[in-house]
Every structure is written in structure tokens, then in C-alpha cells.
Design an enzyme around this catalytic site. Structure first.
Site, short mmCIF file in Angstrom:
data_model
loop_
_atom_site.label_atom_id
_atom_site.label_comp_id
_atom_site.label_asym_id
_atom_site.label_seq_id
_atom_site.Cartn_x
_atom_site.Cartn_y
_atom_site.Cartn_z
N ARG A 87 -12.83 7.30 13.41
CA ARG A 87 -13.02 7.70 12.03
C ARG A 87 -13.38 9.18 11.99
O ARG A 87 -13.98 9.71 12.91
CB ARG A 87 -14.13 6.88 11.38
CG ARG A 87 -13.65 5.50 10.95
CD ARG A 87 -14.73 4.75 10.19
NE ARG A 87 -15.56 3.97 11.07
CZ ARG A 87 -16.85 4.15 11.25
NH1 ARG A 87 -17.49 5.12 10.62
NH2 ARG A 87 -17.52 3.37 12.07
N LYS A 230 -12.38 0.00 6.47
CA LYS A 230 -13.52 0.77 6.01
C LYS A 230 -13.25 1.51 4.69
O LYS A 230 -14.19 1.88 3.98
CB LYS A 230 -13.96 1.74 7.11
CG LYS A 230 -14.48 1.02 8.36
CD LYS A 230 -15.52 0.02 7.99
CE LYS A 230 -16.23 -0.75 9.09
NZ LYS A 230 -15.81 -0.78 10.43
N HIS A 249 -21.73 -4.33 6.26
CA HIS A 249 -21.10 -4.09 7.56
C HIS A 249 -21.69 -5.11 8.54
O HIS A 249 -22.54 -4.76 9.36
CB HIS A 249 -21.41 -2.65 7.97
CG HIS A 249 -20.63 -2.15 9.14
ND1 HIS A 249 -21.03 -1.10 9.92
CD2 HIS A 249 -19.44 -2.55 9.67
CE1 HIS A 249 -20.13 -0.87 10.86
NE2 HIS A 249 -19.17 -1.74 10.75
N CYS A 273 -23.82 -1.30 19.54
CA CYS A 273 -25.15 -1.92 19.69
C CYS A 273 -25.05 -3.43 19.82
O CYS A 273 -26.04 -4.15 19.62
CB CYS A 273 -26.05 -1.57 18.52
SG CYS A 273 -26.52 0.16 18.48
N ASP A 290 -17.12 -7.98 11.56
CA ASP A 290 -17.30 -6.61 11.08
C ASP A 290 -17.74 -6.45 9.62
O ASP A 290 -18.62 -5.65 9.35
CB ASP A 290 -16.01 -5.81 11.30
CG ASP A 290 -16.23 -4.30 11.25
OD1 ASP A 290 -17.30 -3.84 11.69
OD2 ASP A 290 -15.33 -3.58 10.77
N ASN A 385 -13.01 4.56 22.83
CA ASN A 385 -12.88 3.81 21.57
C ASN A 385 -11.54 3.08 21.49
O ASN A 385 -11.04 2.79 20.42
CB ASN A 385 -13.03 4.78 20.37
CG ASN A 385 -13.19 4.05 19.05
OD1 ASN A 385 -13.78 2.97 19.00
ND2 ASN A 385 -12.68 4.62 17.97
N ARG A 387 -8.98 0.04 21.42
CA ARG A 387 -9.22 -1.17 20.60
C ARG A 387 -8.16 -2.24 20.84
O ARG A 387 -7.08 -1.96 21.34
CB ARG A 387 -9.18 -0.78 19.12
CG ARG A 387 -10.21 0.27 18.72
CD ARG A 387 -11.36 -0.35 18.01
NE ARG A 387 -12.48 0.55 17.82
CZ ARG A 387 -13.61 0.20 17.20
NH1 ARG A 387 -13.74 -1.01 16.73
NH2 ARG A 387 -14.59 1.05 17.08
#
Ligand code: SPV
Ligand code: MN
Length: 625
Positions: A87, A230, A249, A273, A290, A385, A387
Site C-alpha cells: 500500500r 482496503k 480490520h 502481528c 482481514d 510482502n 502474497r
């Protein structure tokens, strides 16, 4: 001036026009006509919910549309540009009308100015290309949660991703009739080379809040382009605040307690996390990983997964830690791999998969170990990142109610973050207000080496939704507070911390321990276990944890471990209240007054306990005698 129908007829052939007109929504027709006039595609392809239309999209994605085949049937891969791997907050803005000030912390531009700017970039951007018009539904279809969406894009990869991640929405769109109540997403890749967007300086992700419309251009990364993810969350937060529900979220999962009891939990944690891995704890069932919508029904909270798929971080997915995901990524089935390394045998590889990275191709081109970019930074074989995009129905641990129209009843909420030295591993809030303010609205997370900048710096992240809140922050918190009004059964709020360390910097828990915290919370929300009241909340009794550790992990949990983990660290907790309060005072002009009351009360509880027991209090000292 041409009528909308006339504009549509210039680019849609008979079959496509028929499909579009079969959805009797004049506002949607006007949006598509506007996109045609603005972007000037050569042709327009309208996608219904049919497998045939989806097959066309899959084929076009493979035919220069952003994907290529891998060796395993159904698997494809996609690369984003070298600087399009995440992002892009700097180029993501809210377009606001003069009466809509969102406060100093949110990035906003005047609607007129912003629309003009982004539309000048979009003008003519689909020349020589096909524009896709696709319909999806946020939340389960034909339900109270449903929000219809229309996406226009020149990227088959975007539509393909959406078809995996979201419920089909063409038939749903017909149900809403001629209503303005839907979200609109307009995306163009802009100029590309080797199938990737190249004009970073012209990248824009602009949310026009008063129009429920998002413009996204010169980017391909799904977090910037897949409208329903998002981009839609930002619009949904505004809509939820207006209508009295919540868009969060959050993952959703079923925790499996004694006697086949299933209690549903949601959780909001900042990136990296353990959010997806919590939703996948072994022996439990996943609803979503998500984004969630929460609504009140008959005195209860019902929660639904906005999505039907997972756009997950692939790093560290391996057979031991993530057996369900790992299986779905290694057997035939529909999966899109993003920004992984592709070997010459057309096999995807990623960091932490348990094998050494081979030479191959990645988002930077040909890759061998040690490759550096122009600035001298090392390029990892698979991006950190990187995916995967997969349907939850491809997973063995899918919850049977994952698509239920009425959602699932919500028993508890977890708020978490990366915290090496302050909060205990699991703690129940005193009540909803305390939980929302001192846990959700007080989330901080320490940066890791994976993120640029200094390590271990605490980053403030309200409900882990900071990047997506589209209304003044105080209003957003108030909306969360008010949500409990009128509920017969208010969900319990918990904070969790998987990242406590000892003085030597060693973690006090293993990643598996999160299962124990979850199952304790499951017992707690059902009134099966007592707890110790501490100045900062309710914590588990040693005996209950010892049993859960033994039964679930075969671990003899010692009193020494318990004391180390559950010591109430008064100075650290006091410092946290002061830090958070200062942020609100400085940055959130409209913070509800009750927040400051809560900060004061927390301080008083902590200082009273400190006077009685000292700085660091063993849980055994707090057991009522
Ligand atoms: C996140 O970063 O929270 C994600 C991935 O879920 S993205 O689509 O980039 O938002
Ligand atoms: Mn997310």
C-alpha cells in the site's frame, strides 16, 4: 450531449450491453458511461456471475493481463512493479467537501481539486485496452451485511483476484434496484512495461467520500487496486458511522471449547502481528482473516466476513506452522501467487518456506542470491510482502458458518500489537468502554527490522484500523463506544500480546501459546473460569492455564513461567497511558471526553496498586485472600 445509453453503445457490443442493462440501475449505468468517456477504452467487457465469464477473465489474465501459469493446475503468478509492492500511504488520500474536515491525522484533499487531478491522469488511460465491468458483494449476498460494488478496471488480474476474494455480485446488484446505495471503483494500470505499471509519480489512490467512489491509477498491488479490499473498507467505515454499525480490520474465527461448543471471536492486530495465524490456530475454524462488519441484531452482535478469500502474506508459510494454508498452496486449485520467486520449473518459492531459495525470476527480473537494486539494497528472492490469493473454501479449516447470511454471534474481541515489555499475554477488559479505549484505541506496535526505519519504535494504530479510518478519529472511537448501547450481551474485550521478551531480549512465549490464550478467553466468555482482578484488567488463574497448556500443547506450564509472563508491570503501564493520552491530546481534537476519564482511572488503579505492592506485581500477590 449524448445520453448514457448512447455512450454505452459506443463501446459495448450487443451481448455486453444486454448484460449491463439487465441490471436496472441507472446510477451504475451512469458510472460506467463516465468511465468510458474518461478512460476511452477500445471495448468493454461486462462480467456476470457466470463461470463462463470468469473463464474469460482467467484466460485474459494469462494472455498479457498480469498473470502467468505455474506448474500446478490452477496456480498462476503475478508481479507488481519494483516499487509497487505494498500500500502507498503517501499517495492515498480522502477527497473531502469543505464541511468534512477529517482532522490533522488523516490525509485529505479538497474534493474538487482531487477529482480534477486524478481525472486528468485517468483521461484516455484505457486507449487500446479493454475495460472490464465486474460486480461483487461485500459481505454475504442477500443479507443485511451486503454492500453491492461495481469495479471498472483495465486489469484482468484485478477482476480475477476479486472473484477469488469476494462473493459474486451481479445478481446481487439486480436486487438493489435503482438505488444509489453501492460503492464504485475505477482503476487503471496506466502505462505498463512487461505488464507492470511504470509511472509511480502519477500513482493516485483517491477516495471520494461524498460519492462513495474510489479512483486508483498507475498501480497494480492489490492493496491499492482491488477495490473491495482496503479501498472499500475506507468507504465502509464512513457508511457504518452514519448507520450505526462497525466496519473493522478484523479476523473472525470459531474457538472450539469443551463439549463441541463453538464461540466466535474477532481480532484486530496491526500488520505482521499474527492476525492471519490467529485466525488459523490449529483445531479451530476460520471465518475470515482481514475485514469484518459488525451489526446488532436482537440484542446480540452478529459479525460477518466481508470477504470469501485470503490475500495473505506468504512469508513463513510452511507445513509445520501453517498446515492448512500450506496444503492449499501446494495442491491443484485456484491460487494467485504475488511477488514470490518463480523457479525455471515454474515452481513458486518464498521466504521461510523451509527450503533454500533457488535462482529464478522475481518482481525485479532474473534473480540469483545476493542481487542488489540500484541503491545497493539487497533484493530478497521472494518479496517480504509477497502474497497468495486463495478462497477460504479451499481450506480444510473453514468454519461451516463462514458464508452464513446472518453472520455469526460474536462472543469476544481481541486487540493486539507487538509489545516487548508492557502488557501481559492475555487480559480481559473490565468492560466495553475500558476495552475500546484502553485496548483498541490504545494499540501500539513496535516496528520490526522488516520495515524501514528504526527497530522497536512503538507505532500508534487505533484498532489497527488507522490506515483506513475515513472519519474524524474521535468520531470513529465514539461510534465504537456507542455500538454496545442496547446490547443484551456485550462481547468481552481482550488484549493479547504474543511478543513479550525478557531482559535478554528472548521471547517469553512460543508462537503456539496463542492457542492457550484463545481457549482461555473461550472459557471466560462462557463463565467457565474465574480470573484475577488486577489494576489493568482480568488475567487467568495459574491452574486454568496449566491445564490448558497440558491438554492442548502437552506443556508443563510452571508457576515461574506464569509469574514472568503475567507480572503486572506498573511503571511500563503508567508510561503507556501517558504516551497514549499525549497522542490524543496532540492529534485528536475530537477525542471523546470519556477517554480522558479512562486514562485517569487507569492511572489511579495503577498508582494505588503500586503503593500497596510495588512496581512489578506478581499475579499471586493479587489473588483475593
Ligand atoms: C494489510 O496490509 O493489512 C493487508 C494487505 O491485509 S493489503 O491488501 O495490502 O491491505
Ligand atoms: Mn489487512
Amino acid at each position: 450531449m449524448s445520453s448514457i445509453k448512447e455512450i454505452l453503445e459506443t463501446k459495448l457490443d450487443g451481448g455486453n450491453l444486454e448484460k449491463l442493462m439487465a441490471v436496472g440501475n441507472s446510477y451504475m449505468h451512469a458510472f460506467v458511461a463516465d468511465a468510458i468517456e474518461l478512460c476511452d477504452p477500445d471495448s468493454v467487457l461486462v462480467c456476470t456471475d457466470s463461470e463462463e465469464d470468469l473463464d474469460t477473465i482467467r484466460e485474459m489474465a494469462l494472455d498479457g493481463g498480469g498473470e502467468d501459469k505455474l506448474a500446478i493446475e490452477g496456480h498462476t503468478y503475478h508481479f507488481d512493479g519494483y516499487n509497487d509492492q505494498a500500500r502507498d500511504p503517501a499517495r492515498t488520500k480522502y477527497l473531502v467537501t469543505p464541511e468534512m474536515n477529517l482532522g490533522a491525522s488523516l490525509s485529505q484533499v479538497d474534493q474538487k481539486e482531487g477529482v480534477e487531478e486524478v481525472r486528468s491522469i485517468l483521461a484516455g488511460s484505457m486507449k487500446g485496452k479493454t475495460m472490464f465491468v465486474a460486480f461483487f458483494c461485500l459481505g454475504p449476498v442477500d443479507s443485511e451485511f451486503s454492500i453491492s460494488c461495481v469495479q471498472v478496471t483495465d486489469s484482468p488480474y484485478v477482476v480475477h483476484s476479486e472473484s477469488i476474494l469476494y462473493r459474486a455480485g451481479y445478481e446481487q446488484f439486480k436486487r438493489i434496484g435503482d438505488s444509489e446505495n453501492f460503492f464504485k471503483f475505477m482503476h487503471t494500470e496506466g502505462e505498463t512495461e512487461n505488464q507492470v505499471s511504470i509511472n509511480v509519480d502519477k500513482r493516485r489512490i483517491y477516495m471520494d467520500l461524498s460519492e462513495n467512489q474510489v479512483y486508483s491509477t498507475n498501480t497494480q498491488y492489490a492493496g491499492n487496486t482491488v477495490g473491495l479490499k482496503k479501498l472499500a473498507l475506507r468507504l465502509a467505515i464512513q457508511k457504518a458511522a452514519q448507520e450505526g454499525w462497525l466496519a473493522e480490520h478484523m479476523f473472525i474465527m470459531g474457538a472450539h471449547g469443551p463439549n463441541k461448543r463453538v464461540s466466535y471471536f474477532a481480532g484486530a492486530f496491526p500488520s505482521a502481528c499474527g492476525k492471519t495465524s490467529t485466525s488459523m490456530i490449529s483445531g479451530q475454524t476460520i471465518v475470515g482473516d482481514d475485514i469484518a462488519y459488525l451489526r446488532k441484531k436482537e440484542g446480540q452482535v452478529r459479525i460477518a466476513n466481508v470477504e470469501q478469500g485470503i490475500f495473505g502474506i506468504i512469508r513463513d508459510v510452511n507445513p509445520t506452522d501453517d498446515p492448512e494454508i500450506n496444503k492449499a498452496l501446494t495442491v491443484p486449485g485456484e491460487v494467485i501467487f504475488g511477488n514470490v520467486l518463480i523457479t525455471d520449473e515454474l515452481r513458486p518459492m518464498w521466504l521461510g518456506m523451509g527450503e533454500e531459495m533457488k535462482a529464478g525470476t522475481n518482481h525485479s527480473g532474473k534473480w540469483t542470491a545476493g542481487k542488489k537494486d540500484d541503491a545497493g539494497n539487497e533484493i530478497t528472492g521472494s518479496h517480504k510482502n509477497a502474497r497468495y490469493t486463495v478462497r477460504i473454501s479451499s481450506l480444510d479449516n473453514r468454519d461451516p458458518l463462514a458464508d452464513a447470511a446472518e453472520g455469526v454471534p460474536l462472543s469476544g474481541i481481541f486487540y493486539g500489537g507487538r509489545d516487548s515489555d508492557t502488557c501481559v499475554p492475555v487480559e480481559q477488559a473490565f468492560d466495553w468502554t475500558e476495552g475500546i479505549i484502553l485496548r483498541g484505541a490504545s494499540i501500539e506496535s513496535e516496528t520490526t527490522a522488516a520495515v524501514l526505519g528504526q527497530e522497536g519504535v512503538r507505532k500508534f494504530d487505533i484498532m489497527s484500523n488507522m490506515a483506513f479510518v475515513s472519519i474524524p478519529l474521535g468520531k470513529y472511537i465514539q461510534n465504537n463506544l456507542d455500538f454496545a448501547d442496547g446490547l443484551e450481551k456485550v462481547p468481552s474485550i481482550f488484549s493479547v500480546n504474543y511478543f513479550l521478551k525478557n531482559k535478554e531480549g528472548k521471547y517469553l512465549n512460543t508462537p503456539l501459546d496463542k492457542k492457550v490464550w484463545l481457549l482461555w478467553a473461550e472459557l471466560r466468555v462462557n463463565g467457565d473460569v474465574e480470573a484475577i482482578k488486577t489494576p489493568s484488567g482480568y488475567i487467568p488463574l495459574y491452574e486454568d492455564l496449566a491445564k490448558l497448556f497440558k491438554d492442548n500443547l502437552g506443556h508443563e506450564y510452571t508457576q515461574a513461567e506464569y509469574v514472568k509472563q503475567f507480572t503486572i508491570r506498573i511503571p511500563k503501564l503508567l508510561a503507556k497511558v501517558d504516551r497514549i493520552e499525549a497522542i490524543y491530546k496532540e492529534k485528536v481534537a475530537d477525542a471523546p471526553a470519556v477517554m480522558y476519564e479512562m486514562f485517569d482511572r487507569q492511572r489511579k488503579r495503577l498508582t494505588d496498586a503500586k503503593d500497596k505492592h510495588g512496581d512489578n506485581i506478581s499475579p499471586f500477590d493479587l489473588i483475593a485472600k
